[in-house]
Structure formats: structure tokens, C-alpha cells
Design a protein around this motif. Structure first.
Motif, PDB file in Angstrom:
ATOM      1  N   GLU A 169     -26.336-121.966  65.729  1.00  0.00           N
ATOM      2  CA  GLU A 169     -25.865-120.596  65.635  1.00  0.00           C
ATOM      3  C   GLU A 169     -24.500-120.473  66.301  1.00  0.00           C
ATOM      4  O   GLU A 169     -24.280-121.019  67.388  1.00  0.00           O
ATOM      5  N   THR A 186     -22.592-117.482  67.689  1.00  0.00           N
ATOM      6  CA  THR A 186     -22.888-116.080  67.980  1.00  0.00           C
ATOM      7  C   THR A 186     -21.621-115.296  68.320  1.00  0.00           C
ATOM      8  O   THR A 186     -20.574-115.855  68.631  1.00  0.00           O
ATOM      9  N   SER A 187     -21.770-113.976  68.261  1.00  0.00           N
ATOM     10  CA  SER A 187     -20.722-113.031  68.689  1.00  0.00           C
ATOM     11  C   SER A 187     -19.395-113.265  67.985  1.00  0.00           C
ATOM     12  O   SER A 187     -18.331-113.314  68.621  1.00  0.00           O
ATOM     13  N   TRP A 245     -21.099-110.566  64.234  1.00  0.00           N
ATOM     14  CA  TRP A 245     -22.177-111.271  63.557  1.00  0.00           C
ATOM     15  C   TRP A 245     -22.637-112.473  64.395  1.00  0.00           C
ATOM     16  O   TRP A 245     -21.860-113.039  65.165  1.00  0.00           O
ATOM     17  N   ALA A 246     -23.889-112.839  64.198  1.00  0.00           N
ATOM     18  CA  ALA A 246     -24.372-114.163  64.592  1.00  0.00           C
ATOM     19  C   ALA A 246     -24.433-114.981  63.309  1.00  0.00           C
ATOM     20  O   ALA A 246     -25.225-114.684  62.405  1.00  0.00           O
ATOM     21  N   GLU A 298     -26.309-112.632  60.620  1.00  0.00           N
ATOM     22  CA  GLU A 298     -27.380-111.800  61.159  1.00  0.00           C
ATOM     23  C   GLU A 298     -26.827-110.948  62.291  1.00  0.00           C
ATOM     24  O   GLU A 298     -25.860-111.329  62.955  1.00  0.00           O
ATOM     25  N   THR A 299     -27.453-109.796  62.513  1.00  0.00           N
ATOM     26  CA  THR A 299     -26.997-108.913  63.580  1.00  0.00           C
ATOM     27  C   THR A 299     -27.297-109.480  64.958  1.00  0.00           C
ATOM     28  O   THR A 299     -26.631-109.128  65.941  1.00  0.00           O
ATOM     29  N   GLN A 300     -28.305-110.372  65.044  1.00  0.00           N
ATOM     30  CA  GLN A 300     -28.615-111.005  66.312  1.00  0.00           C
ATOM     31  C   GLN A 300     -29.316-112.334  66.055  1.00  0.00           C
ATOM     32  O   GLN A 300     -29.818-112.581  64.958  1.00  0.00           O
ATOM     33  N   ASN A 301     -29.321-113.159  67.073  1.00  0.00           N
ATOM     34  CA  ASN A 301     -29.978-114.446  66.980  1.00  0.00           C
ATOM     35  C   ASN A 301     -31.446-114.306  67.370  1.00  0.00           C
ATOM     36  O   ASN A 301     -31.827-113.358  68.047  1.00  0.00           O
ATOM     37  N   GLY A 302     -32.289-115.245  66.918  1.00  0.00           N
ATOM     38  CA  GLY A 302     -33.698-115.181  67.275  1.00  0.00           C
ATOM     39  C   GLY A 302     -34.546-115.990  66.316  1.00  0.00           C
ATOM     40  O   GLY A 302     -34.050-116.648  65.387  1.00  0.00           O
TER      41      GLY A 302
END
Length: 303
Positions: A120, A122-123, A154-155, A172-176
Motif C-alpha cells: 500500500e 498511503t496518503s 487516497w490509499a 481506497e479512502t483508507q487502508n485495512g
């Protein structure tokens, strides 16, 4: 070395060659070992210290630089690094290197077995500049306004087929766990991966795919999927990071996007642009190179 041209007056009993050796030895030590409030040496600092300690009556910083330059000693430079503390670092890293060479458990991979590197980024912000970016002109560089409006972030989650130079990405709006599982589904439900004998996924130890629970979760969904974890702090062994560096240079620098959607569109368009001319990365770091590196580093420091 022309000693007359250096204009150095060494202390009694210390010949010029011995002085040079001593200065080089000091340059390879941290200033704190000499009780100095410095984080690193400069040539002028070294010159001042050797004069104050009486090793030499006078010497200039430029002379110190010439001496150090002979052996490419540059104590004013530094780089950050992380010592590998995982006791199983060699074993875990070796599995990755075997997969890069299309081997697993000492046996070559079949044509219908694939190796995926995933991670990923991120940010990734979308920054809308307060003045339009100006293209370059003769004798004038591209000009990008310093001030900007933040339009969100975005992530970017990506999976790279190492031996076929195919890339799959999601914004994606966030990682997970859920976003990562959507990426896995995006890859594993399309040919040739849905009919593959085995698909190896190389990942780091992020919480989205950490440990045996992630291994079991993904194996339950896709029986042909084998999750392979890299050692902790070993992003340099994950080839998708090379693709992320290409993204950073060619897509995100300079960062000038009017909307978050425009940023996502650029990332997805670049995937097709890159695949049109891409070849698998020429990975040359082998198990033998890893053994030499770990032998050179020695044992980890105790806590």
C-alpha cells in the motif's frame, strides 16, 4: 602528495603521512567520542580539532578535504537505515529471493504458477495549485505554484505480477483488511490467476495482512493462494516498491490535481501506460548476496 604545497606544520615527532592517517581515523569516528557537541564532522571541524589537540600547528579545511577525498571518506554525509533484528531474517528473505528466481522449496515453478508482490502507498494527496502550472519554455523550467488547496487523499493499493509486468491497483479512502481483500479479489477472480496451480502473494507485515490469521483468511477464500511474508523492515526486498518509486517520479511529482477523482484517473491510466512498454524488473540480488550482506553486518546490537 606534495607535502610542501599543503602548508601543514605537524607536531614534533609526527611525520606528515602519520598525520594524514590520524586525521582519516578521526573522520571515521563519531565526534561524540571526542566529547564534541557535533552530530557529524565537517572539514573545518576536523581541522579545528586536530589543531587544538596539538597534532598539527595549522591546517586548513581544504587540505583536510583533499586527504579524505583520497579514500572517499565523507563524514558530513549520512543515510538512515534499519538493522535487521528478526532472528529468522535470512530464512524469510531467502524465500522471497527464491520466488524472484521462480523457485519454491527447491523446485522450479510451473508455467501456471504466479508470483505477486503487493503493498500500500498511503496518503497520496491531491493538491490543487492556486495558480495554473506553467509548462517549460526555452531557458525556463516548468513552474509550479507553491501554495495549493488540499482535495483529499487516497490509499493506493497495488499488486504487481513480477514475471509478467502486470499491475493491478485500487484507490481506497483508507487502508485495512477489507480494502486489501478487494484487491486480492480483483486479481484472483480473473484469468490466468483464477485457474492457476498456485499464486504466491508477497506482502509485508502491515495489519491488513499480518500473521497466520491473514494466511488462513485468504487461503479459505482462495485455496491456491499462498501468502508469503517478508521480514520486518525489509521493504527494499518487495519489488512493488520499485513500481511505487516509478509512480512517485512519473505521476506524483509535481503534484497538481484539480480533484481527488483526477488523481485516481491518472494512477489508473498510468498502469496501462506502464504495462504497454514494461518488462519484468531485472532482479540481481540473490541468496548468496544476502549471505554476504548479513555476514558484513554482523550480529545485531543487544538492547
Amino acid at each position: 602528495m606534495d607535502w610542501k604545497s599543503t602548508r601543514v606544520r605537524a607536531a614534533p615527532g609526527l611525520s606528515p603521512p602519520d598525520l594524514v592517517v590520524q586525521v582519516k581515523a578521526w573522520a571515521c569516528e563519531l565526534p561524540a567520542t571526542h566529547d564534541l557537541p557535533l552530530s557529524r564532522w565537517s572539514c573545518d571541524d576536523l581541522a579545528r580539532e586536530v589543531c587544538q589537540t596539538g597534532l598539527v600547528a595549522s591546517v586548513s579545511g581544504s587540505t583536510i578535504w583533499r586527504w579524505l577525498h583520497q579514500d572517499a571518506i565523507r563524514p558530513w554525509f549520512h543515510r538512515s537505515w534499519i538493522f535487521p533484528r528478526d532472528p529468522d531474517f535470512a530464512e524469510k528473505a531467502g524465500r522471497l529471493l527464491d520466488l524472484y528466481a521462480r523457485e519454491w522449496d527447491g523446485k522450479p515453478l510451473k508455467d501456471d504458477e504466479f508470483v505477486i508482490s503487493a503493498d500500500e502507498k498511503t496518503s497520496i494527496q491531491a493538491r490543487r495549485r492556486k495558480h495554473p502550472t506553467r509548462a517549460c519554455r526555452p531557458r525556463t523550467r516548468m513552474r509550479v505554484e507553491h501554495e495549493y488547496w488540499r482535495c483529499g487523499a487516497w490509499a493506493y493499493i497495488a499488486a504487481l505480477d513480477l514475471h509478467h509486468a502486470r499491475v493491478f491497483g485500487r484507490c481506497e479512502t483508507q487502508n485495512g483488511i477489507a480494502p486489501f481483500d478487494r484487491l486480492v479479489e480483483q486479481v484472483m477472480t480473473r484469468p490466468p490467476y483464477n485457474d492457476a496451480r498456485r499464486v504466491f502473494w508477497i506482502v509485508d507485515n502491515c495489519s491488513a495482512h499480518r500473521g497466520s490469521r491473514a494466511v488462513q483468511r485468504l487461503r479459505d477464500q482462495y485455496p491456491t493462494l499462498t501468502l508469503v511474508h517478508a521480514p520486518v523492515h525489509a521493504s527494499w526486498l518487495n519489488q512493488v516498491e520499485i513500481y511505487f518509486s516509478i509512480i512517485q517520479r512519473k505521476v506524483l511529482t509535481p503534484n497538481d490535481f484539480p480533484t481527488l477523482e483526477a488523481l485516481a484517473e491518472r494512477l489508473f491510466d498510468f498502469q496501462y501506460y506502464w504495462e504497454a512498454a514494461a518488462r519484468p524488473f531485472e532482479w540481481k540480488f540473490t541468496r548468496q548476496d544476502l549471505a554476504k550482506l548479513l555476514s558484513k553486518l554482523g550480529s545485531p546490537p543487544t538492547a
